[in-house]
Design an enzyme around this catalytic site. Structure first.
Site, PDB file in Angstrom:
ATOM      1  N   HIS A 230       0.908  -1.284  -0.059  1.00 20.14           N
ATOM      2  CA  HIS A 230       0.201  -0.081  -0.140  1.00 20.14           C
ATOM      3  C   HIS A 230       0.990   1.281   0.201  1.00 20.14           C
ATOM      4  O   HIS A 230       0.753   2.032  -0.820  1.00 20.14           O
ATOM      5  CB  HIS A 230      -0.817   0.061   1.166  1.00 20.14           C
ATOM      6  CG  HIS A 230      -1.847   1.224   1.402  1.00 20.14           C
ATOM      7  ND1 HIS A 230      -1.465   2.304   2.120  1.00 20.14           N
ATOM      8  CD2 HIS A 230      -3.083   1.503   0.825  1.00 20.14           C
ATOM      9  CE1 HIS A 230      -2.376   3.260   1.946  1.00 20.14           C
ATOM     10  NE2 HIS A 230      -3.266   2.767   1.159  1.00 20.14           N
TER      11      HIS A 230
ATOM     12  N   CYS B  58      -3.685  36.933  -7.167  1.00 18.00           N
ATOM     13  CA  CYS B  58      -2.147  36.727  -6.673  1.00 18.00           C
ATOM     14  C   CYS B  58      -2.079  36.181  -5.283  1.00 18.00           C
ATOM     15  O   CYS B  58      -1.225  36.061  -4.486  1.00 18.00           O
ATOM     16  CB  CYS B  58      -1.434  38.259  -6.369  1.00 18.00           C
ATOM     17  SG  CYS B  58      -2.360  39.288  -5.267  1.00 18.00           S
TER      18      CYS B  58
END
Length: 901
Positions: A476, A852
């Site tokens: 996993h 921004c």
């Protein structure tokens, strides 16, 4: 026409994407086998019982009236097909039954192999099988047939009759003791057959169960058991955990069974169509001779390599059986082309003939995902646009991880499997929760676990690397880490974890939580401490993908940068200018912080101007370097934004040092600090409010910006047009006041330097009032730049610095899906951005619009900004490629790409 069953290979229409990836009625495995069988890829003949049968059974408590007839008819069709195959001309028909759901659900019944097995058929296969002579797998026909029948009895008992095999185990134990056998492998065929007869009698007398000998009787019980298992307690609980609907239902795949131990050219194999770590176009995989059962995922059991460049110690199939190697490779590449994705295929091989038993998309590292999709375009499998849309934008950041410098001294304290490439250093943490908490505090970690599980995925997303004591390449941790692009070392068995005391024992020393280690995922090594790293080299495939993204996207991508080095790095990633230069960062440098404090602590304008005169050449120098690094690209400079007290000393030692440098008593410094302190600085004396209270600060910054623009343009020959951004505007008059000062300074600068400079003056839209009055503010602004970080704070009334604890609770309790400071709240904050954009452009159609905030590098947010027509987003340098790819995907999804694939 069958209502409840679909025949493999009998396609009414060409396989569409829906057929390829998960027909709701056939489950994932069933849909893929069905599609492959329609594409002339060898799949054992068979049929699939549709999920509607399962749903009908659980709704009505019985199978549909016509189902049994359909099942018999399907079996007759299968028998007719099987009889025409090579193995069907030798062997009686045996079947494999397997559950198939759309989602992976634990708790449903396991597969049953070789339905149709009975005493008579066991003797038949013993006569037809060949002895196994390969080293380590030696067995006679009698032994192999006996083992097949024994395995079938156990499987059928547990998975079809749904009872524990206690009676069967007792019978074999008694007989083993009686005959003095060491293991079940010692039983002869006749002995197993004799035990089976006794077992059937005891099943009937003690439990009332019939174990049918006929194929249809066994198949019917196997199908019913599989359907019933959909509502088993464990399966229901698993679906509830993963929020999977009960209505999804369960399909059942029924196929002709082959024997992987039939002779020395029989076995099981897996094949990866490309290298899962690098994406290199070479098949890899393994084959195990004489293996039985579902072994194809257990790669360690396969000593024969399907790859051409296997280690010398590993035998190569291409040398042993070149025809079989060629067939498996051809099938793999055919499946890859069909799906347009790298594949892992599981095969069963009997007497050199191979069939696909399982297939799924190969889990790739981020680098391999990039390379293979670009290669698929060159190979004609995908178009440019399809390749762009295949790649998760966030994975590009993972590709740019550093590696350990070759000349670095390495104190290796443990080694394991190199499960996922890359290198990272960080503090040891032993739980996903600690990894998440540390990430919120900005600390880098290495998650150390015995082994990982799905519950660890969120922690793995927030850590720099993963180290597990158990596991291998298909564990996993390895699979998930490769998908995330995280370095991972698995199977470091020479280390010991003490979770109670949060310590890690390695190479004779104890490491505790918080100690620094480094992972080298490429070599599978664990190093003590933090080591020097080498920046990642961007591949030609990366550059090609970015080129395609540039062709497709509409929206520009800029970067947030204050340093020339950041600007140059961002330009390497394709940034098209600077969308945010935070000027306050420039004042914290040790060489100028005292001058900044002198200006702040001055109580007269004359004193402040004197200090600002000292700062002017420093600021001008900063901007010259920045403009030259930008080389003609637009640069948005935000005027001073934070409150002044943030620049002042806090510790007694710092206060004394500042007072001495200014030639004043430290009492004066402390008094001024007290005067400037605020209870809520976020809503205090900052942004344009500073510019109005102290216009001399704005004048100095404007002068530095404009002088630098003229000088940089002369130095580089590239035009410089700075965009001066006024922060935290709520009122049009605030912007007007500051803009007037900027324009006045511009006139003086151009006259003094006998040069002209073009510039823009705009504002940061981050306050709700500015959104509502965006139409009026747009009259005075050349551009809007949305500060989505502060806008989110204002919208929610929370501080991002203090919100983590309860936002975590909110996510756990599903009040919110995502942290609004990570992914834009489109329904709330997004509506404000959209409103301001629309209002602004009503009065000012040519108004430039950008973002921004940190959301400028989040793919989901970027796609939203594209949809509402913003001109650009700006983000940190290493997020520029992410934003570019997300912008390209947005254009493609909207049908607005500049150039098709």
């Amino acid at each position: 026409m069958s209502i409840w069953i679909d025949q493999l290979g009998e396609c009414q229409k060409a396989a569409s994407d829906a057929d390829r990836y998960g027909d709701l009625h056939l489950g994932y495995a069933g849909a893929r086998l069905f599609a492959l069988s329609c594409f002339d890829i060898p799949v054992q003949p068979g049929f699939i019982i549709r999920a509607e049968t399962c749903n009908y059974y659980h709704e009505h408590g019985t199978l549909p009236d016509e189902f049994e007839t359909e099942l018999k008819n399907s079996l007759q069709i299968l028998e007719a097909k099987y009889s025409k195959t090579n193995i069907g001309k030798q062997l009686p028909l045996f079947l494999t039954s397997r559950a198939s759901s759309r989602s992976r659900v634990a708790g449903v019944v396991s597969p049953i192999y070789h339905l149709g097995m009975n005493a008579e058929n066991t003797r038949k296969i013993a006569q037809l099988m060949e002895p196994s002579t390969r080293k380590g797998y030696e067995a006679s026909n009698d032994q192999k047939a006996a083992q097949q029948f024994m395995r079938f009895l156990y499987q059928f008992t547990e998975n079809a009759l749904d009872i524990t095999p206690d009676i069967l185990e007792d019978l074999f134990d008694e007989k083993r003791t009686e005959l003095g056998y060491e293991s079940d492998n010692d039983f002869s065929m006749d002995e197993v057959i004799a035990i089976s007869k006794i077992y059937k009698e005891q099943l009937k007398s003690e439990l009332g169960f019939d174990l049918p000998d006929d194929l249809f009787g066994q198949l019917r019980l196997a199908v019913i058991s599989a359907i019933k298992s959909w509502m088993s307690r464990r399966a229901v609980m698993q679906r509830q955990i993963h929020e999977i609907s009960d209505d999804e239902g369960l399909a059942v795949i029924v196929r002709a069974a082959a024997f992987a131990d039939f002779d020395d050219m029989s076995g099981q194999a897996y094949l990866d169509t490309r290298n899962s770590l690098t994406g290199e176009n070479k098949v890899e995989g393994g084959l195990g001779w004489n293996l039985v059962g579902e072994q194809s995922a257990r790669t360690s059991r396969f000593p024969t390599s399907l790859g051409d460049d296997a280690e010398e110690a590993c035998e190569k199939l291409i040398d042993i059986a070149p025809d079989l190697h060629a067939r498996l490779t051809e099938i793999g590449k055919k499946a890859e082309r069909f799906y347009g994705r790298c594949q892992r295929l599981g095969f069963i091989v009997q007497s050199g003939e191979a069939w696909v038993g399982d297939s799924f998309d190969l889990q790739l590292s981020a680098a391999a995902e990039l390379k293979t999709n670009v290669d698929f375009v060159h190979e004609g499998i995908l178009t440019n646009e399809q390749a762009l849309c295949r790649i998760d934008p966030l994975s590009l950041e993972q590709i740019m991880h550093p590696s350990i410098r070759q000349e670095t001294e390495r104190e290796v304290i443990a080694s394991g499997v190199p499960a996922s490439p890359g290198a990272a250093s960080g503090e040891i943490v032993f739980s996903s929760e600690d990894a998440i908490d540390a990430a919120r505090e900005g600390r880098k970690t290495i998650l150390v676990r015995m082994e990982t599980s799905p519950e660890d995925v969120h922690g793995m997303q927030r850590t720099e690397g993963v180290l597990t004591i158990r596991g291998g390449m298909t564990s996993h941790a390895a699979v998930i880490a490769r998908g995330m692009g995280r370095p991972c070392v698995c199977g470091a068995g020479n280390m010991r974890i003490d979770l109670a005391n949060e310590t890690l024992f390695a190479s004779g020393r104890y490491l505790k939580k918080g100690d620094i280690i480094t992972l080298d995922g490429a070599k599978g090594e664990v190093l003590l401490g933090e080591v020097a790293m080498e920046k990642a080299t961007l591949s030609t495939e990366f550059q090609q993908l970015m080129s395609w993204a540039d062709e497709a996207r509409r929206m520009e991508v800029r970067t947030n940068a204050e340093m020339p080095s950041d600007t140059l790095a961002a330009r390497q990633f394709g940034a098209e200018g600077i969308g945010l230069c935070r000027t306050e960062h420039m004042f914290f440098d040790e060489s100028r912080i005292l001058t900044m404090r002198e200006m702040i602590l001055s109580e007269t304008e004359a004193g402040r101007r004197a200090a600002l005169d000292k700062l002017l050449p420093m600021q001008r120098s900063d901007f010259i370097e920045l403009f030259e690094a930008a080389n003609g690209q637009p640069v948005t400079v935000r005027l001073l934004d934070p409150p002044l007290h943030e620049f002042l000393p806090k510790a007694d030692e710092e206060i004394a040092h500042t007072a001495k440098a200014m030639g004043v008593d430290d009492i004066i410094v402390r008094r001024r600090i007290d005067e400037l302190s605020e209870f809520n600085p976020m809503l205090g004396h900052r942004g344009c409010r500073l510019a109005i209270s102290y216009p001399e600060i704005t004048e100095m910054q404007a002068r530095a910006i404009l002088q630098a623009a003229i000088i940089a343009a002369k130095n580089t020959g590239a035009p410089v047009m700075p965009e001066i951004m006024v922060p935290l505007v709520a009122l049009k008059k605030e912007l007007d006041f500051v803009k007037e000062r900027i324009n006045s300074v511009a006139e003086d600068v151009m006259q003094e330097m006998d040069a002209s400079v073009q510039y823009l003056v705009g504002t940061m839209i981050e306050l709700p009032r500015a959104v509502i009055r965006a139409d009026a503010i747009a009259d005075s602004a050349d551009f809007f730049s949305f500060g989505t970080n502060d806008m989110t704070q204002m919208m929610y009334g929370i501080s991002r610095d203090d919100a983590s604890p309860f936002l975590k609770t909110y996510r756990q309790k599903t009040i919110i899906d995502e942290d609004p400071f990570v992914t834009l709240d489109i329904e709330g904050v997004g509506e404000l951005v959209k409103m301001a954009a629309e209002l602004g452009r009503e009065n000012h159609p040519d108004l430039k619009l950008g973002v921004c905030g940190e959301h400028g590098g989040d793919p989901v947010s970027v796609k939203f900004f594209d949809r509402i027509g913003l001109d650009y987003v700006s983000c940190s340098p290493f997020r520029v490629p992410i934003a570019k790819l997300a912008a390209a995907q947005a254009s493609i999804e909207a049908g607005n790409s500049k150039k098709g694939g």
